[in-house]
Design a protein around this motif. Structure first.
Motif, mmCIF file in Angstrom:
data_model
loop_
_atom_site.group_PDB
_atom_site.id
_atom_site.type_symbol
_atom_site.label_atom_id
_atom_site.label_comp_id
_atom_site.label_asym_id
_atom_site.label_seq_id
_atom_site.Cartn_x
_atom_site.Cartn_y
_atom_site.Cartn_z
ATOM 1 N N TYR A 37 0.834 -1.206 0.000
ATOM 2 C CA TYR A 37 0.000 0.000 0.000
ATOM 3 C C TYR A 37 0.868 1.256 0.000
ATOM 4 O O TYR A 37 1.827 1.357 0.771
ATOM 5 C CB TYR A 37 -0.904 0.015 1.231
ATOM 6 C CG TYR A 37 -1.730 -1.241 1.394
ATOM 7 C CD1 TYR A 37 -2.794 -1.522 0.546
ATOM 8 C CD2 TYR A 37 -1.441 -2.161 2.409
ATOM 9 C CE1 TYR A 37 -3.551 -2.675 0.693
ATOM 10 C CE2 TYR A 37 -2.193 -3.317 2.568
ATOM 11 C CZ TYR A 37 -3.243 -3.575 1.704
ATOM 12 O OH TYR A 37 -3.988 -4.711 1.853
ATOM 13 N N PHE A 76 -12.616 0.631 -7.827
ATOM 14 C CA PHE A 76 -11.585 0.348 -6.833
ATOM 15 C C PHE A 76 -10.220 0.517 -7.497
ATOM 16 O O PHE A 76 -9.902 -0.185 -8.466
ATOM 17 C CB PHE A 76 -11.758 -1.068 -6.284
ATOM 18 C CG PHE A 76 -13.086 -1.286 -5.610
ATOM 19 C CD1 PHE A 76 -13.321 -0.771 -4.344
ATOM 20 C CD2 PHE A 76 -14.111 -1.960 -6.255
ATOM 21 C CE1 PHE A 76 -14.551 -0.939 -3.720
ATOM 22 C CE2 PHE A 76 -15.342 -2.137 -5.645
ATOM 23 C CZ PHE A 76 -15.570 -1.629 -4.379
ATOM 24 N N TYR A 104 -9.796 3.981 -0.322
ATOM 25 C CA TYR A 104 -9.564 2.953 0.700
ATOM 26 C C TYR A 104 -9.237 3.622 2.032
ATOM 27 O O TYR A 104 -8.745 4.753 2.083
ATOM 28 C CB TYR A 104 -8.373 2.069 0.318
ATOM 29 C CG TYR A 104 -8.480 1.368 -0.996
ATOM 30 C CD1 TYR A 104 -9.617 0.634 -1.341
ATOM 31 C CD2 TYR A 104 -7.431 1.413 -1.915
ATOM 32 C CE1 TYR A 104 -9.698 -0.028 -2.554
ATOM 33 C CE2 TYR A 104 -7.506 0.749 -3.130
ATOM 34 C CZ TYR A 104 -8.641 0.031 -3.448
ATOM 35 O OH TYR A 104 -8.721 -0.621 -4.644
ATOM 36 N N PRO A 114 -4.699 0.924 5.822
ATOM 37 C CA PRO A 114 -5.101 -0.134 4.882
ATOM 38 C C PRO A 114 -4.569 -1.505 5.279
ATOM 39 O O PRO A 114 -3.423 -1.653 5.686
ATOM 40 C CB PRO A 114 -4.476 0.331 3.563
ATOM 41 C CG PRO A 114 -3.290 1.149 3.963
ATOM 42 C CD PRO A 114 -3.679 1.822 5.250
ATOM 43 N N LEU A 119 -10.168 -3.726 3.970
ATOM 44 C CA LEU A 119 -10.523 -3.204 2.652
ATOM 45 C C LEU A 119 -11.628 -4.035 2.002
ATOM 46 O O LEU A 119 -12.540 -3.492 1.362
ATOM 47 C CB LEU A 119 -9.297 -3.166 1.738
ATOM 48 C CG LEU A 119 -8.566 -1.813 1.659
ATOM 49 C CD1 LEU A 119 -8.064 -1.379 3.023
ATOM 50 C CD2 LEU A 119 -7.423 -1.875 0.657
ATOM 51 N N VAL A 150 -9.907 -6.418 -5.011
ATOM 52 C CA VAL A 150 -11.053 -5.959 -4.231
ATOM 53 C C VAL A 150 -12.342 -6.147 -5.037
ATOM 54 O O VAL A 150 -13.358 -6.639 -4.516
ATOM 55 C CB VAL A 150 -10.878 -4.480 -3.833
ATOM 56 C CG1 VAL A 150 -12.082 -3.992 -3.021
ATOM 57 C CG2 VAL A 150 -9.586 -4.284 -3.043
#
Length: 261
Positions: A37, A76, A104, A114, A119, A150
């Motif tokens: 992330y 997403f 997110y 995250p 998530l 996601v």
């Protein structure tokens, strides 16, 4: 005597190497989320957003485009993507749908930090909130890169008739294995996003957008995802583009809009 000394030196060198490798493993395990992330440069002020979704412990914030449409679309984004940069394009490409760009947790103006389970739970909560707002409409889902994992989860858990996956992978562990073949990825990795596993029973329509020069997601990873889908997807290749540049190709917006129209 000399041979014994040489043996001890070799043993000491091997021990140092082993300890060094163990230290690297511990560091990679501890810092894996910082390698997955990248929210830091996506941060914006809450006042810059116009949509909120309140969760138990955080508030997720983002943008609602084309309000008032019957149908909706959830997007997403990638692991370092400023999703608000796509607002103008998405509003034009998906003019018949209300589009929800929600950051997110830890990204944009959203609270929290995250991590995979949060998530995925947030994504389902967003879908459910959008379903309440569009009770009779169709909800399409688009996921890019990390967001394809996601999006795959949402499609596996909620009714999604049209799913678009941009530069997707079969699983994050497989991608990590290709980039770090010298690491025991399966033992270390907690953030896995097993998209192929999520979608093993998905029967809706799927569009896959691929980049011909993708150096982030190995082509074999996308190949395995495509092969694992129960219903063969529509695949559009962008042969001259890379992982982060295909969205600048004029054909990118056309492919997204045509599929969701």
């Amino acid at each position: 005597m000399a041979e014994r000394r040489a043996g001890r030196l070799l043993l000491a060198a091997a021990l140092v190497a082993l300890l060094g490798y163990a230290a690297i493993l511990l560091l990679m395990h501890a810092r894996q989320r910082s390698l997955v992330y990248y929210p830091a440069h996506t941060r914006v002020a809450a006042s810059a957003t116009d949509f909120e979704l309140r969760r138990d412990d955080v508030v997720l914030r983002g943008w609602q485009l084309n309000p008032g449409r019957t149908d909706a679309l959830l997007y997403f984004g990638g692991n370092a993507e400023r999703i608000e940069a796509s607002r103008e394009d998405f509003a034009a490409w998906f003019g018949t749908r209300t589009v929800y760009l929600v950051a997110y947790r830890g990204y944009g103006a959203s609270d929290g930090e995250p991590e995979q389970d949060a998530l995925l739970a947030d994504a389902l909560a967003l879908y459910d909130d959008v379903r309440r707002r569009h009770p009779g409409g169709d909800i399409g889902v688009v996921g890019r890169s990390l967001g394809s994992g996601v999006a795959a989860w949402v499609a596996s858990q909620r009714p999604v008739s049209r799913l678009t996956l941009v530069t997707p992978f079969d699983g994050l562990a497989q991608v990590a294995r290709a980039h770090y073949p010298w690491l025991p990825v399966d033992l270390l990795l907690q953030e896995r996003y097993p998209s192929a596993g999520f979608l093993h029973g998905y029967r809706g329509r799927v569009l896959v957008l691929r980049a011909g020069h993708d150096t982030v997601v190995p082509p074999a990873s996308t190949d395995r995802l495509v092969a694992a889908l129960p219903v063969p997807p529509q695949v559009v290749m962008f042969p001259d583009d890379g992982h982060n540049t295909l969205s600048g190709d004029p054909a990118y917006g056309r492919a997204l809009a045509d599929f969701m129209r």
